[in-house]
Design a protein around this motif. Structure first.
Motif, PDB file in Angstrom:
ATOM      1  N   ARG A  59       0.834  -1.212   0.000  1.00 31.14           N
ATOM      2  CA  ARG A  59       0.000   0.000   0.000  1.00 31.14           C
ATOM      3  C   ARG A  59       0.867   1.260   0.000  1.00 31.14           C
ATOM      4  O   ARG A  59       0.562   2.240  -0.693  1.00 31.14           O
ATOM      5  N   HIS A  60       1.975   1.233   0.749  1.00 25.41           N
ATOM      6  CA  HIS A  60       2.883   2.380   0.785  1.00 25.41           C
ATOM      7  C   HIS A  60       3.497   2.636  -0.593  1.00 25.41           C
ATOM      8  O   HIS A  60       3.571   3.790  -1.045  1.00 25.41           O
ATOM      9  N   LEU A  61       3.909   1.578  -1.283  1.00 18.49           N
ATOM     10  CA  LEU A  61       4.474   1.743  -2.623  1.00 18.49           C
ATOM     11  C   LEU A  61       3.415   2.248  -3.603  1.00 18.49           C
ATOM     12  O   LEU A  61       3.718   3.057  -4.496  1.00 18.49           O
ATOM     13  N   GLY A  62       2.182   1.776  -3.440  1.00 18.31           N
ATOM     14  CA  GLY A  62       1.104   2.276  -4.297  1.00 18.31           C
ATOM     15  C   GLY A  62       0.866   3.759  -4.087  1.00 18.31           C
ATOM     16  O   GLY A  62       0.605   4.497  -5.051  1.00 18.31           O
ATOM     17  N   GLU A  63       0.956   4.217  -2.847  1.00 19.05           N
ATOM     18  CA  GLU A  63       0.800   5.643  -2.565  1.00 19.05           C
ATOM     19  C   GLU A  63       1.937   6.466  -3.172  1.00 19.05           C
ATOM     20  O   GLU A  63       1.775   7.659  -3.431  1.00 19.05           O
ATOM     21  N   LYS A  64       3.101   5.820  -3.380  1.00 16.53           N
ATOM     22  CA  LYS A  64       4.236   6.496  -4.000  1.00 16.53           C
ATOM     23  C   LYS A  64       4.104   6.564  -5.518  1.00 16.53           C
ATOM     24  O   LYS A  64       4.943   7.175  -6.190  1.00 16.53           O
ATOM     25  N   GLY A  65       3.065   5.953  -6.069  1.00 18.02           N
ATOM     26  CA  GLY A  65       2.841   6.001  -7.505  1.00 18.02           C
ATOM     27  C   GLY A  65       3.284   4.769  -8.261  1.00 18.02           C
ATOM     28  O   GLY A  65       3.256   4.764  -9.505  1.00 18.02           O
ATOM     29  N   TYR A  66       3.686   3.715  -7.560  1.00 20.42           N
ATOM     30  CA  TYR A  66       4.135   2.499  -8.231  1.00 20.42           C
ATOM     31  C   TYR A  66       2.948   1.597  -8.572  1.00 20.42           C
ATOM     32  O   TYR A  66       1.944   1.551  -7.844  1.00 20.42           O
ATOM     33  N   VAL A  67       3.085   0.865  -9.651  1.00 19.18           N
ATOM     34  CA  VAL A  67       2.138  -0.175 -10.041  1.00 19.18           C
ATOM     35  C   VAL A  67       2.747  -1.513  -9.652  1.00 19.18           C
ATOM     36  O   VAL A  67       3.822  -1.879 -10.144  1.00 19.18           O
ATOM     37  N   LEU A  68       2.101  -2.248  -8.752  1.00 16.52           N
ATOM     38  CA  LEU A  68       2.636  -3.511  -8.275  1.00 16.52           C
ATOM     39  C   LEU A  68       2.168  -4.649  -9.173  1.00 16.52           C
ATOM     40  O   LEU A  68       0.983  -4.729  -9.525  1.00 16.52           O
TER      41      LEU A  68
END
Length: 434
Positions: A113-122
């Motif tokens: 979720r933190h990486l998604g908030e940074k704009g990354y697509v997992l």
């Protein structure tokens, strides 16, 4: 969709890329920053061939066990590596050890979720071929085939991390067969309906990335050279330790056959870091000064020449070169867990400490035995009572040390002067009465 983790690898990534290019199939390569910085040309080749690049962290840690700052640093370092290697940034990321959505637990879900908030697509996978376990090319090919037939799937393979020859052979089977059955291979960007997930980096980011990649390349080469050098020095130290054991036994046997003079000196131990530094500086400077003063012994004949050709190289290696290399071990200990293999760095550091402890325990009695033999040869008139040594007053810490054979040479050179109560010799910063 075919995805590959842990690369790029100079042995296997080009071979996998060749298979995909030959069949006109795009792949998505989730690279680690460490490998991208070491092999920037491979990243550029993948991009030129039309393959997609994703982030697989810098050093492949389990992000669920890392702090928030460490989680941010891993993709940030990888972006620097990509900018320096190929001038790109990627918004696509796959977390190590969390390849499937079902593998997410509480901590890993927080990281996702933190990486998604940074704009990354997992990106996650549907089918894991487990090719890292090398089950055979046939088993990998079967695991990469959509199940049930006709359904789209995201397949996980690896192009680094070990022998990937089975992965290369396995791709030769399902790729042409699936194309013949009407399957279309795509990238993550095509799957989520965007033009691209990899964009060009800005000028500043490219320069920063270039500096970063250059630093990693230079440091990797330097570490390799220093590793070989430290290995050689370590072998010499262990060999010297064995020779000292043999010589110490010979000295001990000789000392038992001749009269011994218990000439003992006491020198004040340093009581602060400043005193310790000054003492070590004097010792180091004195060692280099003595070696330079007697450099002519390398070309002399007779006993002096034989002693010089054996002693001066040993002095240069074990009293000058080895102390200079000692701080590098500490630097490598800090460098290793970040850019290298932490599982190997820490045991290696503990091994260095263990070897130092063993050598120290062997060297102390060996020196005493050799010094005792030298004092015995100097004569029985050199007995110094402990109370006659300056600086041996109460309340001070001292260590006893045998008088070296150079005391006899000091007498021969006329350094002994008269003094009340007997002759006095000043040697190495200490005063001897005899």
């Amino acid at each position: 969709m075919l995805t590959f983790d842990d690369g790029p690898d100079p042995a296997w990534t080009p071979r996998i890329r060749e298979v995909l290019d030959r069949h006109g199939v795009p792949g998505t390569f989730f690279v680690t920053g460490r490998q991208a910085a070491r092999h920037p040309g491979l990243v550029r080749d993948l991009i030129r061939s039309g393959h997609e690049i994703g982030v697989h962290t810098f050093s492949h840690p389990d992000l669920a066990t890392r702090s928030g700052d460490a989680v941010d640093r891993e993709p940030a370092f990888t972006q620097l590596a990509l900018a320096g290697a190929a001038g790109v940034h990627s918004s696509l990321v796959r977390m190590p050890y969390s390849s499937t959505a079902g593998a997410l637990d509480g901590p890993s879900w927080s990281v996702a979720r933190h990486l998604g908030e940074k704009g990354y697509v997992l990106a996650f996978v549907d089918q894991d071929t487990r090719d890292w376990s090398r089950p055979g090319a046939r088993a990998i090919a079967d695991a990469a085939t959509p199940d049930p037939p006709g359904r789209g799937t995201v397949v996980l393979l690896h192009d680094s991390g070990g022998d990937r020859s089975q992965t290369v052979r396995a791709l030769e089977t399902p790729v042409p067969r699936l194309k013949a059955d009407g399957y279309r291979f795509a990238t993550v960007a095509e799957l989520v309906g965007v033009e691209r997930l990899t964009d060009g980096a800005g000028t500043a980011a490219r320069w920063q990335g270039w500096v970063f990649v250059t630093a990693v390349t230079v440091s990797g080469t330097t570490v390799s050279v220093l590793g070989v050098l430290l290995l050689v020095v370590g072998g010499l130290v262990l060999a010297r330790c064995g020779v000292m054991l043999v010589l110490a036994r010979r000295h001990a046997r000789r000392a038992r056959r001749r009269p011994r003079a218990d000439a003992v000196a006491r020198t004040e131990a340093p009581g602060s870091l400043r005193q310790l530094w000054r003492q070590r500086y004097r010792w180091s400077y004195g060692t280099m000064q003595a070696a330079w003063k007697h450099r002519h012994a390398l070309v002399e004949r007779g006993h002096a020449g034989r002693f010089g050709r054996a002693g001066l190289p040993l002095l240069a290696v074990f009293r000058i070169l080895t102390p200079l290399l000692a701080p590098l071990i500490d630097l490598l200990t800090v460098y290793g867990p970040v850019f290298g293999n932490a599982a190997l760095t820490l045991p290696a550091w503990c091994g260095v400490l263990a070897v130092q402890g063993i050598v120290r325990r062997v060297r102390v009695p060996s020196r005493r035995g050799a010094a005792a033999a030298a004092v015995g040869a100097a004569g029985a008139a050199d007995r110094v009572p402990a109370g006659d040594v300056p600086g041996a007053g109460a309340g001070l810490s001292h260590r006893a040390q045998r008088v070296p054979a150079a005391l006899a040479a000091a007498r021969a050179e006329g350094e002994c002067g008269g003094a009340a109560g007997g002759r006095r010799t000043t040697l190495g910063g200490m005063t001897w009465r005899h």
